[in-house]
Design an enzyme around this catalytic site. Structure first.
Site, PDB file in Angstrom:
ATOM      1  N   HIS A   4      -3.785   2.226  -2.898  1.00 41.65           N
ATOM      2  CA  HIS A   4      -3.566   3.382  -3.763  1.00 41.65           C
ATOM      3  C   HIS A   4      -3.251   2.939  -5.177  1.00 41.65           C
ATOM      4  O   HIS A   4      -2.749   1.845  -5.403  1.00 41.65           O
ATOM      5  CB  HIS A   4      -2.416   4.229  -3.219  1.00 41.65           C
ATOM      6  CG  HIS A   4      -2.698   4.776  -1.869  1.00 41.65           C
ATOM      7  ND1 HIS A   4      -3.624   5.767  -1.647  1.00 41.65           N
ATOM      8  CD2 HIS A   4      -2.200   4.456  -0.647  1.00 41.65           C
ATOM      9  CE1 HIS A   4      -3.675   6.051  -0.365  1.00 41.65           C
ATOM     10  NE2 HIS A   4      -2.826   5.258   0.270  1.00 41.65           N
ATOM     11  N   CYS A  52      -7.511   4.289  -7.226  1.00 39.98           N
ATOM     12  CA  CYS A  52      -7.642   5.328  -8.241  1.00 39.98           C
ATOM     13  C   CYS A  52      -7.016   4.869  -9.553  1.00 39.98           C
ATOM     14  O   CYS A  52      -6.009   4.159  -9.551  1.00 39.98           O
ATOM     15  CB  CYS A  52      -6.968   6.612  -7.763  1.00 39.98           C
ATOM     16  SG  CYS A  52      -7.788   7.335  -6.329  1.00 39.98           S
TER      17      CYS A  52
END
Length: 83
Positions: A4, A52
């Site tokens: 992440h 991301c």
């Protein structure tokens, strides 16, 4: 690395099953790279980050006078959509 991310940070899985998420900021990563460069710990380095906003880890931050090449799955402003 793949996991992440967010603007100027990447998240690591917890050390324990129910522990807190751990994070590395862009500044922490760049401090480590700068230290490794000053200590001659590598000749050339390639980094790939699939997370991301992973482009924000290097966008305008990576010094030009070191032999590090970085590839990211997303630009600094968008999700990588698990690419």
């Amino acid at each position: 690395f793949f996991d992440h991310g967010g603007v100027h940070m990447i998240g690591m899985p917890p050390a324990r099953k129910w522990g807190a998420m751990r994070y590395v900021t862009a500044n922490q990563l760049l401090d480590a790279i700068t230290f490794m460069d000053a200590s001659a710990m590598y000749g050339e380095m390639i980094l790939y980050i699939e997370a991301c906003e992973s482009g924000s880890m290097f966008n305008g931050l990576l010094p030009k006078n070191i032999s590090v090449w970085a590839a990211t799955a997303a630009d600094p402003f968008h999700s990588s959509y698990a690419s």
